[in-house]
Structures are given as C-alpha cells and as structure tokens.
Design a protein around this motif. Structure first.
Motif, PDB file in Angstrom:
ATOM      1  N   ASP A 209      14.066 -24.647   0.712  1.00 61.58           N
ATOM      2  CA  ASP A 209      13.059 -23.876   1.429  1.00 61.58           C
ATOM      3  C   ASP A 209      13.159 -22.410   1.030  1.00 61.58           C
ATOM      4  O   ASP A 209      13.895 -22.044   0.110  1.00 61.58           O
ATOM      5  CB  ASP A 209      13.206 -24.032   2.949  1.00 61.58           C
ATOM      6  N   ARG A 210      12.422 -21.568   1.737  1.00 63.67           N
ATOM      7  CA  ARG A 210      12.358 -20.154   1.404  1.00 63.67           C
ATOM      8  C   ARG A 210      13.717 -19.459   1.532  1.00 63.67           C
ATOM      9  O   ARG A 210      14.020 -18.535   0.785  1.00 63.67           O
ATOM     10  CB  ARG A 210      11.321 -19.481   2.327  1.00 63.67           C
ATOM     11  N   VAL A 211      14.524 -19.916   2.465  1.00 57.68           N
ATOM     12  CA  VAL A 211      15.843 -19.314   2.641  1.00 57.68           C
ATOM     13  C   VAL A 211      16.675 -19.489   1.382  1.00 57.68           C
ATOM     14  O   VAL A 211      17.362 -18.558   0.933  1.00 57.68           O
ATOM     15  CB  VAL A 211      16.573 -19.933   3.853  1.00 57.68           C
ATOM     16  N   GLN A 212      16.633 -20.666   0.777  1.00 59.15           N
ATOM     17  CA  GLN A 212      17.385 -20.874  -0.451  1.00 59.15           C
ATOM     18  C   GLN A 212      16.861 -19.996  -1.575  1.00 59.15           C
ATOM     19  O   GLN A 212      17.626 -19.546  -2.430  1.00 59.15           O
ATOM     20  CB  GLN A 212      17.344 -22.345  -0.859  1.00 59.15           C
ATOM     21  N   LEU A 213      15.560 -19.733  -1.590  1.00 61.89           N
ATOM     22  CA  LEU A 213      15.019 -18.810  -2.594  1.00 61.89           C
ATOM     23  C   LEU A 213      15.600 -17.411  -2.397  1.00 61.89           C
ATOM     24  O   LEU A 213      15.912 -16.713  -3.366  1.00 61.89           O
ATOM     25  CB  LEU A 213      13.487 -18.750  -2.504  1.00 61.89           C
ATOM     26  N   VAL A 214      15.742 -16.991  -1.141  1.00 65.49           N
ATOM     27  CA  VAL A 214      16.338 -15.690  -0.843  1.00 65.49           C
ATOM     28  C   VAL A 214      17.760 -15.631  -1.392  1.00 65.49           C
ATOM     29  O   VAL A 214      18.145 -14.669  -2.075  1.00 65.49           O
ATOM     30  CB  VAL A 214      16.338 -15.415   0.674  1.00 65.49           C
ATOM     31  N   ILE A 215      18.535 -16.661  -1.125  1.00 65.54           N
ATOM     32  CA  ILE A 215      19.923 -16.703  -1.605  1.00 65.54           C
ATOM     33  C   ILE A 215      19.958 -16.657  -3.132  1.00 65.54           C
ATOM     34  O   ILE A 215      20.753 -15.930  -3.740  1.00 65.54           O
ATOM     35  CB  ILE A 215      20.636 -17.957  -1.086  1.00 65.54           C
ATOM     36  N   MET A 216      19.081 -17.422  -3.775  1.00 65.78           N
ATOM     37  CA  MET A 216      19.046 -17.447  -5.241  1.00 65.78           C
ATOM     38  C   MET A 216      18.685 -16.086  -5.819  1.00 65.78           C
ATOM     39  O   MET A 216      19.217 -15.678  -6.857  1.00 65.78           O
ATOM     40  CB  MET A 216      18.052 -18.511  -5.716  1.00 65.78           C
ATOM     41  N   ALA A 217      17.777 -15.386  -5.140  1.00 64.77           N
ATOM     42  CA  ALA A 217      17.396 -14.048  -5.612  1.00 64.77           C
ATOM     43  C   ALA A 217      18.586 -13.109  -5.579  1.00 64.77           C
ATOM     44  O   ALA A 217      18.814 -12.322  -6.504  1.00 64.77           O
ATOM     45  CB  ALA A 217      16.252 -13.502  -4.763  1.00 64.77           C
ATOM     46  N   TYR A 218      19.386 -13.191  -4.498  1.00 61.42           N
ATOM     47  CA  TYR A 218      20.583 -12.351  -4.397  1.00 61.42           C
ATOM     48  C   TYR A 218      21.605 -12.732  -5.459  1.00 61.42           C
ATOM     49  O   TYR A 218      22.175 -11.886  -6.139  1.00 61.42           O
ATOM     50  CB  TYR A 218      21.229 -12.496  -3.012  1.00 61.42           C
ATOM     51  N   GLU A 219      21.834 -14.039  -5.607  1.00 63.23           N
ATOM     52  CA  GLU A 219      22.869 -14.496  -6.531  1.00 63.23           C
ATOM     53  C   GLU A 219      22.496 -14.231  -7.983  1.00 63.23           C
ATOM     54  O   GLU A 219      23.361 -14.097  -8.843  1.00 63.23           O
ATOM     55  CB  GLU A 219      23.144 -15.988  -6.303  1.00 63.23           C
ATOM     56  N   ALA A 220      21.194 -14.153  -8.254  1.00 65.22           N
ATOM     57  CA  ALA A 220      20.728 -13.868  -9.621  1.00 65.22           C
ATOM     58  C   ALA A 220      20.712 -12.361  -9.905  1.00 65.22           C
ATOM     59  O   ALA A 220      20.369 -11.947 -11.003  1.00 65.22           O
ATOM     60  CB  ALA A 220      19.332 -14.463  -9.832  1.00 65.22           C
ATOM     61  N   GLY A 221      21.045 -11.555  -8.898  1.00 57.00           N
ATOM     62  CA  GLY A 221      21.061 -10.118  -9.107  1.00 57.00           C
ATOM     63  C   GLY A 221      19.693  -9.477  -9.104  1.00 57.00           C
ATOM     64  O   GLY A 221      19.493  -8.379  -9.623  1.00 57.00           O
ATOM     65  N   LEU A 222      18.698 -10.160  -8.524  1.00 60.22           N
ATOM     66  CA  LEU A 222      17.332  -9.643  -8.506  1.00 60.22           C
ATOM     67  C   LEU A 222      17.078  -8.685  -7.352  1.00 60.22           C
ATOM     68  O   LEU A 222      16.116  -7.928  -7.366  1.00 60.22           O
ATOM     69  CB  LEU A 222      16.326 -10.803  -8.420  1.00 60.22           C
ATOM     70  N   VAL A 223      17.928  -8.744  -6.336  1.00 56.85           N
ATOM     71  CA  VAL A 223      17.757  -7.903  -5.155  1.00 56.85           C
ATOM     72  C   VAL A 223      18.972  -7.009  -4.996  1.00 56.85           C
ATOM     73  O   VAL A 223      20.099  -7.481  -5.042  1.00 56.85           O
ATOM     74  CB  VAL A 223      17.584  -8.762  -3.881  1.00 56.85           C
ATOM     75  N   PHE A 224      18.724  -5.734  -4.821  1.00 54.35           N
ATOM     76  CA  PHE A 224      19.820  -4.793  -4.653  1.00 54.35           C
ATOM     77  C   PHE A 224      19.292  -3.558  -3.935  1.00 54.35           C
ATOM     78  O   PHE A 224      18.078  -3.379  -3.803  1.00 54.35           O
ATOM     79  CB  PHE A 224      20.430  -4.386  -6.003  1.00 54.35           C
ATOM     80  N   THR A 225      20.193  -2.740  -3.441  1.00 51.55           N
ATOM     81  CA  THR A 225      19.810  -1.483  -2.828  1.00 51.55           C
ATOM     82  C   THR A 225      20.291  -0.344  -3.701  1.00 51.55           C
ATOM     83  O   THR A 225      21.188  -0.499  -4.521  1.00 51.55           O
ATOM     84  CB  THR A 225      20.438  -1.337  -1.434  1.00 51.55           C
TER      85      THR A 225
END
Length: 226
Positions: A209-225
């Motif tokens: 689901d969408r939550v797993q997409l969120v986790i994948m985005a973080y783990e792939a280094g696509l999301v950062f501050t």
C-alpha cells in the motif's frame, strides 16, 4: 445480488490499554452507520485473537500495551490469514516506534490528539485498501532517516530499479506525505493521472500500500531534509 464490502459497516477492533480511549472511540463509532465496533482489547495478544474471532476489517492499535505490544500484534495480524488492516493510534512520544510499526505492516499511523472525525475518516481510508500517515508522523519519519548514515548512491536507486523518472518524482512526493491531489498540483497533472502513477508504483515495486511506498522512498534516499 451478492453483498459487497460497501453494503455493510466496516468491522473495527479497538486495541488500547486505556479504557477511556476505547470508550471515546466506541461512542463515536456507535453513532456512525458505516462503522461498527466488534471487539475491544487491552493488550496485543487479545487484539490478535479478537481480530481472528470477529473477522474484523480494521484494528485501531495502540503501541504501548502490556504483554504483547502493538508492533508485535500488528506483525501477527498483517502476517496472518484474516486480511485485517491496522491503523496505529498512539501519542507523540512514540516516535521511536513509527518505523517499526510501519515495517510490521500497519497501513496507517495516527496520533491521539487528532480530531475524532479525522481518526474515523482514516479508518475508512484504510478499510478501502489505501493507507494514511498523519503529516506530523511523516515529518518524524523523515527525521529518523536523516539521522542515519547516508546510503551509497548506487544503493539508493537499487530498490526503485525499473521505474521511470516521472514515477520516481511521484514516489518522492508520496514519500514526503503528499496526497494524490497534492502530487497532481506539484507536478501539474490531473488527479486521475497522479493516481495512475501511484497504482503503477504499487505494482512495479510490489508494495502492499501507500505506506510501503513511503518506506521505499526513504530507503532509496529519495526523501531527505536540508
């Protein structure tokens, strides 16, 4: 005509060791025709058992409970045959459990100071097969990842191999907690097109689901501050 899931109330199990929390939620749900409480649990083991016995659709799960905690109960429920989905409802001081709960299979992560109507809306979203994370929790999840060592550039994209540049853009925005409407506005596309991209990502990345997409985005280094 066969009965569909939209023709009966969503069956909800409330799992929280605080009776007042369960009572407040039950009272609101009692006045809501499309939701019904089918069980209440004061610990994780009881939540797992009630989910199986009642055929619940959604479990509203606290994390800090005696005995079996909410993370382990979530793992057992989502890994079992019931098909029930879990919405974690916890307090702000549970930041360290966010990542564990989502990895255990939770489809939603909410905080207890949210309006009751928003919590009920989240239950409906999760029951429909989608997922939802409170914006404040998304920020905390980002903080968790920015405190970790950076992944090597080659490894960052390994988990998202095979998606297009546009799909990667969408995945990045989903990882930041944006809804389909917000993704559409950010990329100047229609909401229907944004939804199509999300659906493709779910299929390509084999995400639940969408939550797993969120986790994948973080783990792939696509999301950062910054």
């Amino acid at each position: 005509m066969s009965e569909t899931t939209t023709e009966r109330p969503v069956r909800v199990v409330l799992a929280d060791d605080q009776p007042l929390v369960r009572t407040a939620l039950r009272m609101v749900i009692t006045d809501t025709p499309d939701l019904v409480v089918v069980g209440e649990a004061a610990d994780g083991a009881q939540a797992v058992r009630l989910t199986e016995e009642t055929g619940a659709d959604v479990v509203v799960m606290d994390l800090r409970m005696p005995g079996t905690d909410g993370i382990e109960a979530t793992r057992r429920i989502t890994g079992g045959p019931s098909g029930a989905r879990v919405v974690v409802l916890t307090t702000f001081d549970d930041d360290d459990h966010v990542y564990g709960a989502l990895h255990a299979g939770a489809s939603g992560f909410l905080v207890k100071d949210m309006a009751l109507d928003d919590i009920l809306a989240a239950v409906r979203v999760v029951a429909s097969g989608d997922a939802l994370i409170a914006p404040s929790v998304t920020g905390r999840l980002i903080k968790e990842f920015t405190g970790r060592p950076r992944t090597a550039p080659g490894a960052q994209r390994r988990g998202t191999w095979g998606i297009t540049d546009r799909e990667r853009e969408v995945l990045t925005l989903v990882g930041r907690g944006l809804s389909n409407t917000e993704v559409a506005a950010e990329l100047h596309i229609s909401v229907a097109t944004a939804k199509t991209y999300v659906t493709r990502l779910l299929a390509k990345l084999e995400a639940r689901d969408r939550v797993q997409l969120v986790i994948m985005a973080y783990e792939a280094g696509l999301v950062f501050t910054a």
